[in-house]
Design an enzyme around this catalytic site. Structure first.
Site, PDB file in Angstrom:
ATOM      1  N   LYS A   9       0.833  -1.212   0.000  1.00  9.22           N
ATOM      2  CA  LYS A   9       0.000   0.000   0.000  1.00  9.22           C
ATOM      3  C   LYS A   9       0.871   1.267   0.000  1.00  9.22           C
ATOM      4  O   LYS A   9       2.089   1.192   0.214  1.00  9.22           O
ATOM      5  CB  LYS A   9      -0.914  -0.046   1.225  1.00  9.22           C
ATOM      6  CG  LYS A   9      -1.869  -1.256   1.221  1.00  9.22           C
ATOM      7  CD  LYS A   9      -2.787  -1.228   2.422  1.00  9.22           C
ATOM      8  CE  LYS A   9      -3.782  -2.386   2.372  1.00  9.22           C
ATOM      9  NZ  LYS A   9      -4.771  -2.290   3.475  1.00  9.22           N
ATOM     10  N   TYR A  49     -12.048  -2.724  -3.476  1.00 10.14           N
ATOM     11  CA  TYR A  49     -12.633  -2.861  -2.148  1.00 10.14           C
ATOM     12  C   TYR A  49     -14.158  -2.836  -2.192  1.00 10.14           C
ATOM     13  O   TYR A  49     -14.793  -2.416  -1.228  1.00 10.14           O
ATOM     14  CB  TYR A  49     -12.099  -1.763  -1.231  1.00 10.14           C
ATOM     15  CG  TYR A  49     -10.681  -2.018  -0.760  1.00 10.14           C
ATOM     16  CD1 TYR A  49     -10.395  -3.148   0.010  1.00 10.14           C
ATOM     17  CD2 TYR A  49      -9.643  -1.155  -1.057  1.00 10.14           C
ATOM     18  CE1 TYR A  49      -9.104  -3.400   0.461  1.00 10.14           C
ATOM     19  CE2 TYR A  49      -8.348  -1.395  -0.614  1.00 10.14           C
ATOM     20  CZ  TYR A  49      -8.090  -2.520   0.143  1.00 10.14           C
ATOM     21  OH  TYR A  49      -6.821  -2.775   0.599  1.00 10.14           O
ATOM     22  N   PHE A  57     -15.491   3.025   7.146  1.00  6.82           N
ATOM     23  CA  PHE A  57     -14.111   3.359   6.784  1.00  6.82           C
ATOM     24  C   PHE A  57     -13.884   3.396   5.274  1.00  6.82           C
ATOM     25  O   PHE A  57     -12.759   3.629   4.823  1.00  6.82           O
ATOM     26  CB  PHE A  57     -13.137   2.378   7.455  1.00  6.82           C
ATOM     27  CG  PHE A  57     -13.345   0.922   7.105  1.00  6.82           C
ATOM     28  CD1 PHE A  57     -12.869   0.385   5.917  1.00  6.82           C
ATOM     29  CD2 PHE A  57     -14.031   0.082   7.977  1.00  6.82           C
ATOM     30  CE1 PHE A  57     -13.059  -0.948   5.596  1.00  6.82           C
ATOM     31  CE2 PHE A  57     -14.228  -1.263   7.670  1.00  6.82           C
ATOM     32  CZ  PHE A  57     -13.742  -1.775   6.483  1.00  6.82           C
ATOM     33  N   ARG A  85      -1.741 -14.925   3.556  1.00 12.66           N
ATOM     34  CA  ARG A  85      -2.513 -14.286   4.635  1.00 12.66           C
ATOM     35  C   ARG A  85      -1.826 -14.508   5.990  1.00 12.66           C
ATOM     36  O   ARG A  85      -1.797 -13.622   6.833  1.00 12.66           O
ATOM     37  CB  ARG A  85      -3.947 -14.830   4.689  1.00 12.66           C
ATOM     38  CG  ARG A  85      -4.754 -14.575   3.433  1.00 12.66           C
ATOM     39  CD  ARG A  85      -5.376 -13.223   3.353  1.00 12.66           C
ATOM     40  NE  ARG A  85      -6.380 -12.989   4.371  1.00 12.66           N
ATOM     41  CZ  ARG A  85      -7.035 -11.845   4.506  1.00 12.66           C
ATOM     42  NH1 ARG A  85      -6.753 -10.828   3.701  1.00 12.66           N
ATOM     43  NH2 ARG A  85      -7.946 -11.692   5.428  1.00 12.66           N
ATOM     44  N   THR A  91      -5.583  -7.767  10.245  1.00 13.46           N
ATOM     45  CA  THR A  91      -5.734  -6.399   9.721  1.00 13.46           C
ATOM     46  C   THR A  91      -5.083  -5.339  10.591  1.00 13.46           C
ATOM     47  O   THR A  91      -4.402  -4.442  10.081  1.00 13.46           O
ATOM     48  CB  THR A  91      -7.250  -6.064   9.599  1.00 13.46           C
ATOM     49  OG1 THR A  91      -7.864  -7.097   8.828  1.00 13.46           O
ATOM     50  CG2 THR A  91      -7.467  -4.729   8.920  1.00 13.46           C
ATOM     51  N   ARG A 102       2.536  -7.173   8.924  1.00 11.78           N
ATOM     52  CA  ARG A 102       1.841  -6.092   9.639  1.00 11.78           C
ATOM     53  C   ARG A 102       2.334  -6.010  11.083  1.00 11.78           C
ATOM     54  O   ARG A 102       2.461  -4.919  11.650  1.00 11.78           O
ATOM     55  CB  ARG A 102       0.336  -6.304   9.578  1.00 11.78           C
ATOM     56  CG  ARG A 102      -0.231  -6.021   8.189  1.00 11.78           C
ATOM     57  CD  ARG A 102      -1.617  -6.575   8.065  1.00 11.78           C
ATOM     58  NE  ARG A 102      -2.304  -6.153   6.858  1.00 11.78           N
ATOM     59  CZ  ARG A 102      -3.421  -6.710   6.422  1.00 11.78           C
ATOM     60  NH1 ARG A 102      -3.977  -7.714   7.095  1.00 11.78           N
ATOM     61  NH2 ARG A 102      -4.005  -6.275   5.321  1.00 11.78           N
ATOM     62  N   ASN A 112      -1.921  -0.302   7.053  1.00 13.63           N
ATOM     63  CA  ASN A 112      -1.362  -1.588   7.487  1.00 13.63           C
ATOM     64  C   ASN A 112      -0.456  -2.214   6.430  1.00 13.63           C
ATOM     65  O   ASN A 112      -0.328  -3.430   6.352  1.00 13.63           O
ATOM     66  CB  ASN A 112      -2.496  -2.536   7.922  1.00 13.63           C
ATOM     67  CG  ASN A 112      -3.500  -2.765   6.823  1.00 13.63           C
ATOM     68  OD1 ASN A 112      -3.348  -2.248   5.709  1.00 13.63           O
ATOM     69  ND2 ASN A 112      -4.534  -3.532   7.106  1.00 13.63           N
ATOM     70  N   HIS A 115      -1.942  -5.440   1.421  1.00 17.79           N
ATOM     71  CA  HIS A 115      -3.224  -6.135   1.246  1.00 17.79           C
ATOM     72  C   HIS A 115      -2.954  -7.475   0.577  1.00 17.79           C
ATOM     73  O   HIS A 115      -2.063  -7.581  -0.259  1.00 17.79           O
ATOM     74  CB  HIS A 115      -4.150  -5.305   0.345  1.00 17.79           C
ATOM     75  CG  HIS A 115      -5.346  -6.081  -0.127  1.00 17.79           C
ATOM     76  ND1 HIS A 115      -6.467  -6.261   0.642  1.00 17.79           N
ATOM     77  CD2 HIS A 115      -5.573  -6.757  -1.283  1.00 17.79           C
ATOM     78  CE1 HIS A 115      -7.339  -6.999  -0.023  1.00 17.79           C
ATOM     79  NE2 HIS A 115      -6.823  -7.312  -1.198  1.00 17.79           N
ATOM     80  N   GLU A 126      -9.621  -9.155  -8.025  1.00 20.67           N
ATOM     81  CA  GLU A 126      -8.607  -8.130  -7.751  1.00 20.67           C
ATOM     82  C   GLU A 126      -7.548  -8.083  -8.853  1.00 20.67           C
ATOM     83  O   GLU A 126      -7.099  -7.003  -9.234  1.00 20.67           O
ATOM     84  CB  GLU A 126      -7.984  -8.379  -6.357  1.00 20.67           C
ATOM     85  CG  GLU A 126      -9.010  -8.131  -5.252  1.00 20.67           C
ATOM     86  CD  GLU A 126      -8.560  -8.581  -3.863  1.00 20.67           C
ATOM     87  OE1 GLU A 126      -7.374  -8.889  -3.668  1.00 20.67           O
ATOM     88  OE2 GLU A 126      -9.427  -8.615  -2.960  1.00 20.67           O
TER      89      GLU A 126
HETATM   90  P1  CMP Z   1      -7.183  -4.835   3.853  1.00 18.04           P
HETATM   91  O1  CMP Z   1      -6.804  -6.168   4.339  1.00 18.04           O
HETATM   92  O2  CMP Z   1      -6.532  -4.305   2.624  1.00 18.04           O
HETATM   93  O3  CMP Z   1      -8.775  -4.839   3.631  1.00 18.04           O
HETATM   94  C1  CMP Z   1      -9.597  -3.731   3.867  1.00 18.04           C
HETATM   95  C2  CMP Z   1      -8.844  -2.556   4.395  1.00 18.04           C
HETATM   96  O4  CMP Z   1      -9.656  -1.572   5.006  1.00 18.04           O
HETATM   97  C3  CMP Z   1      -7.917  -3.018   5.518  1.00 18.04           C
HETATM   98  O5  CMP Z   1      -6.872  -3.772   5.008  1.00 18.04           O
HETATM   99  C4  CMP Z   1      -7.552  -1.690   6.147  1.00 18.04           C
HETATM  100  O6  CMP Z   1      -6.603  -0.952   5.364  1.00 18.04           O
HETATM  101  C5  CMP Z   1      -8.906  -0.987   6.075  1.00 18.04           C
HETATM  102  N1  CMP Z   1      -9.719  -1.191   7.296  1.00 18.04           N
HETATM  103  C6  CMP Z   1     -10.314  -2.315   7.714  1.00 18.04           C
HETATM  104  N2  CMP Z   1     -10.998  -2.127   8.844  1.00 18.04           N
HETATM  105  C7  CMP Z   1     -10.825  -0.825   9.155  1.00 18.04           C
HETATM  106  C8  CMP Z   1     -11.279  -0.005  10.223  1.00 18.04           C
HETATM  107  N3  CMP Z   1     -12.052  -0.498  11.196  1.00 18.04           N
HETATM  108  N4  CMP Z   1     -10.913   1.292  10.216  1.00 18.04           N
HETATM  109  C9  CMP Z   1     -10.140   1.778   9.224  1.00 18.04           C
HETATM  110  N5  CMP Z   1      -9.683   1.047   8.182  1.00 18.04           N
HETATM  111  C10 CMP Z   1     -10.007  -0.242   8.151  1.00 18.04           C
END
Ligand code: CMP
Length: 139
Positions: A9, A49, A57, A85, A91, A102, A112, A115, A126
């Protein structure tokens, strides 16, 4: 052999973590089948997404994902979706175990670093948002 897609990211690219992260996947034994640095359009980020559309979010997530270039990579190896994963961790970086990407490089639930697709169906979706078929290599 299974394939998955990971996206380093904008925070990961900005912080100079691309080499370190790719190195982990290569050392683990994954083959890189495609690799691209790209600044996602809003439309691409929203498609990527789409399953989070409507969540609190979502808008901030799209803003973040379009804030700078990302590095997208297709990896191939046994059980790739699950194995990757496990390597990236949960996450929320502040809760991800040390040793995961992460866990080692993020303290944030949004920023984070990386992805990865969570199922084979999502891999197909994707990949289609980011890569053209001719950008993927078999050997
Ligand atoms: P990712 O695994 O790429 O999938 C969805 C993304 O949304 C996640 O990583 C974070 O970057 C973001 N995300 C998920 N949950 C939250 C949250 N509660 N608040 C803010 N960002 C979030």
């Amino acid at each position: 052999m299974e394939r998955t897609i990971v996206i380093i990211k904008p925070d990961g690219v900005r912080r100079g973590l691309v080499g370190e992260i790719l190195s982990r996947f290569e050392k683990k034994g994954f083959k890189i089948r495609a690799l691209k640095m790209i600044r996602l359009s809003r439309e691409q980020a929203e498609k990527l997404y789409d399953i989070h559309f409507g969540k609190s979010f979502f808008n901030d997530l799209v803003n973040y994902m379009t804030s700078g270039p990302v590095v997208a990579v297709i990896l191939e190896g046994d059980n790739a979706v699950n194995a990757v994963r496990l390597m990236i961790g949960p996450t929320d970086g502040s809760k991800a175990p040390p040793g995961t990407i992460r866990g080692d490089y993020s303290l944030s639930i949004r920023e984070n670093v990386i992805h990865a697709s969570d199922s084979i169906d999502r891999v197909e979706h994707e990949v289609s948002v980011i890569f053209k078929p001719e950008e993927i290599y078999d050997d």
